[in-house]
Design an enzyme around this catalytic site. Structure first.
Site, PDB file in Angstrom:
ATOM      1  N   LYS A 167     123.697  21.709  20.639  1.00 21.82           N
ATOM      2  CA  LYS A 167     124.425  20.717  19.844  1.00 21.82           C
ATOM      3  C   LYS A 167     123.445  19.742  19.198  1.00 21.82           C
ATOM      4  O   LYS A 167     122.341  19.534  19.713  1.00 21.82           O
ATOM      5  CB  LYS A 167     125.350  19.903  20.763  1.00 21.82           C
TER       6      LYS A 167
ATOM      7  N   ARG B 101     135.823  28.274  27.369  1.00 22.87           N
ATOM      8  CA  ARG B 101     136.753  29.408  27.468  1.00 22.87           C
ATOM      9  C   ARG B 101     136.205  30.482  28.399  1.00 22.87           C
ATOM     10  O   ARG B 101     136.969  31.198  29.039  1.00 22.87           O
ATOM     11  CB  ARG B 101     137.045  29.945  26.053  1.00 22.87           C
TER      12      ARG B 101
HETATM   13  N1  BES Z   1     133.038  20.746  24.891  1.00 20.40           N
HETATM   14  C1  BES Z   1     133.138  21.216  23.562  1.00 20.40           C
HETATM   15  C2  BES Z   1     134.353  20.633  22.832  1.00 20.40           C
HETATM   16  C3  BES Z   1     134.339  19.148  22.644  1.00 20.40           C
HETATM   17  C4  BES Z   1     133.794  18.595  21.509  1.00 20.40           C
HETATM   18  C5  BES Z   1     134.909  18.322  23.584  1.00 20.40           C
HETATM   19  C6  BES Z   1     133.802  17.231  21.330  1.00 20.40           C
HETATM   20  C7  BES Z   1     134.930  16.959  23.413  1.00 20.40           C
HETATM   21  C8  BES Z   1     134.376  16.412  22.291  1.00 20.40           C
HETATM   22  C9  BES Z   1     133.243  22.728  23.541  1.00 20.40           C
HETATM   23  O1  BES Z   1     132.573  23.382  24.549  1.00 20.40           O
HETATM   24  C10 BES Z   1     132.624  23.183  22.264  1.00 20.40           C
HETATM   25  O2  BES Z   1     131.453  22.961  22.090  1.00 20.40           O
HETATM   26  N2  BES Z   1     133.416  23.807  21.390  1.00 20.40           N
HETATM   27  C11 BES Z   1     132.931  24.291  20.155  1.00 20.40           C
HETATM   28  C12 BES Z   1     133.485  25.660  19.943  1.00 20.40           C
HETATM   29  C13 BES Z   1     132.831  26.425  18.817  1.00 20.40           C
HETATM   30  C14 BES Z   1     131.368  26.686  19.116  1.00 20.40           C
HETATM   31  C15 BES Z   1     133.559  27.725  18.611  1.00 20.40           C
HETATM   32  C16 BES Z   1     133.394  23.331  19.071  1.00 20.40           C
HETATM   33  O3  BES Z   1     134.472  22.764  19.185  1.00 20.40           O
HETATM   34  O4  BES Z   1     132.642  23.126  18.126  1.00 20.40           O
HETATM   35 MN    MN Z   2     130.518  23.681  24.091  1.00 20.41          MN
END
Ligand code: BES
Ligand code: MN
Ligand code: ZN
Length: 509
Positions: A283, A357
């Site tokens: 990230k 997931r």
């Molecule tokens: N933990 C994150 C989602 C999240 C983002 C929670 C901001 C709280 C605040 C999750 O694991 C994630 O990174 N999801 C990705 C999925 C994508 C890579 C398909 C997302 O939402 O960008």
């Molecule tokens: Mn994630």
């Protein structure tokens, strides 16, 4: 937990603290005790009300300093609106608002005099119990790591410590408070877990936290990496393999259902990613610290289990939380890797940041195999996309059964923890197909929350009523309100508790 607040109930004729709150309904209607103070103080309340144009509107208030002859330094008159119309949730919110008002004045002890009834179903004693719950929720803060006692924000040495609620029948109020207190303790536990940084709360520590529920009668079992390898949980395990801190699966069993017939349990499944760097699909730096809250689903499950056990709920519920840390390293899972889940289905990891997931897949499968539940609800801070869709006020609800969805929506209305139903659709499911494995873990740019839900649904067995709640927007840094001032909100505990109390306790409705 930070700074405890001691709450007690005493009779209306007790000597009030130097900071005291009384209620006034629309048109400045006062209860018996407030009228007594009004008379003794030569109409201090009505004079101040006239000067301030205060009429008793719900949640409005005035403050009278050192009124004559009643020995109170600070008399706060709090509006409750139309007499006989106060609802449960309004009473809880009012309790929070009052504590906020007292804290702003820096009193360390205060009395609240509850001498008015609410709606027909709500006595003054019950209002007092709800106010006490609101007070507990409002009072929670996370200041335990602040050491500079002098600073404004420092570990609140001079904060509110003692709240005495004066009521017609203290014993009745205390009894009504017991289950409400259990729920507030559950919410505050969930908040604390979300606020706790990941260096303190790793996957092992998060799992260990569930052991604190044993003293309430919950049986706890913790599966380690070896156990999960034996079960074939290649999906969950690949998420944690880049971290030096091993993964865990904590299973909490509350068997509270009374009666001869063994009742099938409800399973609550939580995503417990103690920190989500994104892994190799790392990230961006900005805001990454918030990912200490990526176990908000697990926290809601643990908090709910606490609430149910402390109030001795008449129901069987199993809470399962998958505890992992998503880190990049020489041993981390890579994009393109193919893993095998406990269900036997294979997954191509397209994006290591779509890790939640992968955790849910194996925990959901295990829950169904092990417990044959009557229904399953999973809670996860699963997608940033849910915030794009619903902001920070609503969590997203996906469900394969309308009855279950409607029960959750109705619990949502009664607690004010807002849910909005989102679609499951074959078209979204299809977007998760992969050429190299049974499925891939990321579905591309569009409908990110719905494709995530479609992925999770592939691990729900035919005939299992299932709901998935995406609380990425509400579990942390949600909108602050009368009963929550904390970054970690504890969102979901009150919702799940109400869902169970309203629809799954004391026989089916
Ligand atoms: N933990 C994150 C989602 C999240 C983002 C929670 C901001 C709280 C605040 C999750 O694991 C994630 O990174 N999801 C990705 C999925 C994508 C890579 C398909 C997302 O939402 O960008
Ligand atoms: Mn994630
Ligand atoms: Zn995540």
């Amino acid at each position: 937990m930070s700074d405890r607040l001691e709450i007690t109930f005493s009779p209306l004729n007790a000597e009030p603290e130097t900071a005291t709150v009384v209620f006034a309904g629309d048109g400045l209607v006062l209860g018996a005790k407030a009228r007594e103070l009004e008379t003794k103080s030569a109409s201090a309340i009505s004079k101040a009300a006239a000067a301030a144009d205060f009429k008793g509107k719900y949640k409005s208030s005035i403050e009278i300093l050192a009124p004559a002859k009643i020995g109170i330094e600070r008399l706060i008159v709090s509006g409750i609106g139309k007499i006989g119309a106060l609802t449960e949730q309004q009473a809880v919110d009012l309790g929070g608002a009052i504590v906020g008002a007292i804290q702003a004045r820096k009193s360390s002890a205060a009395s609240i005099i509850v001498d008015v009834d609410g709606t027909e179903a709500l006595s003054a004693d019950e209002i007092a119990a709800l106010i006490a719950q609101g007070a507990m929720l409002r009072h929670y803060n996370f200041k335990k790591y602040l050491t500079k006692k002098s600073s404004e924000d420092a570990a609140d040495k001079d904060g509110l410590k003692k709240l005495v609620i004066q009521v017609p029948h203290p014993d009745k109020a205390k009894a009504a408070f017991q289950p409400l207190k259990a729920v507030a303790n559950g919410v505050n536990l969930a908040r604390e877990l979300v606020n706790e940084p990941a260096n303190i709360l790793g996957p092992v520590e998060l799992a260990e936290k569930t052991k604190s529920l044993e003293k309430l009668g919950v049986s706890v079992e913790i599966l380690d990496v070896k156990d999960m390898e034996k079960l074939g949980m290649g999906s969950l395990l690949c998420v944690g393999q880049g971290s030096v801190r091993p993964s865990r699966l904590a299973v909490m069993v509350w068997n509270g259902a009374k009666g001869a017939k063994k009742q099938k349990p409800i399973c609550l499944v939580g995503k417990g990613v103690v920190f989500d760097t994104g892994g190799i699909s790392i990230k961006p730096a900005a805001g990454m610290e918030d990912m200490k809250g990526d176990m908000g689903g697990a926290a809601a499950v643990i908090g709910t289990m606490h609430a149910l056990a402390e109030r001795k709920a008449n129901v069987n519920v199993v809470g399962l939380v998958g505890c992992v840390e998503n880190m990049p390293s020489g041993n981390a899972v890579r994009p393109g890797d193919i893993v095998k889940s406990m269900s036997g289905q294979t997954i191509e990891v397209i994006n290591t940041d779509a890790e939640g997931r992968l955790v849910l897949a194996d925990v959901l499968w295990y829950a169904q195999e092990q417990f044959k539940p009557k229904l399953v609800i999973d809670l996860a801070t699963l997608t940033g996309a849910i915030m794009v869709a619903l902001g920070k006020e609503y969590a997203g609800l996906f469900s394969n059964e309308d009855k279950l969805a409607d029960e959750l929506l109705s619990a949502s209305r009664s607690t004010g923890e807002k849910l909005w139903r989102m679609p499951l659709d074959k078209a979204f499911d299809k977007m998760m197909d992969s050429k190299n494995a049974d499925m891939k873990n990321a579905g591309g740019r569009w409908a990110g929350s719905a494709t995530a839900a479609a992925f999770v649904q592939r691990f729900v067995q035919k005939d299992t009523p299932w709901s998935h709640i995406d609380l990425a927007g509400t579990a942390m840094d949600g909108n602050r309100n009368d009963i929550n001032q904390s970054w970690g909100s504890g969102w979901g505990v009150r919702l799940l508790n109400a869902f169970i109390a309203e629809h799954h306790e004391k026989g089916e409705k």
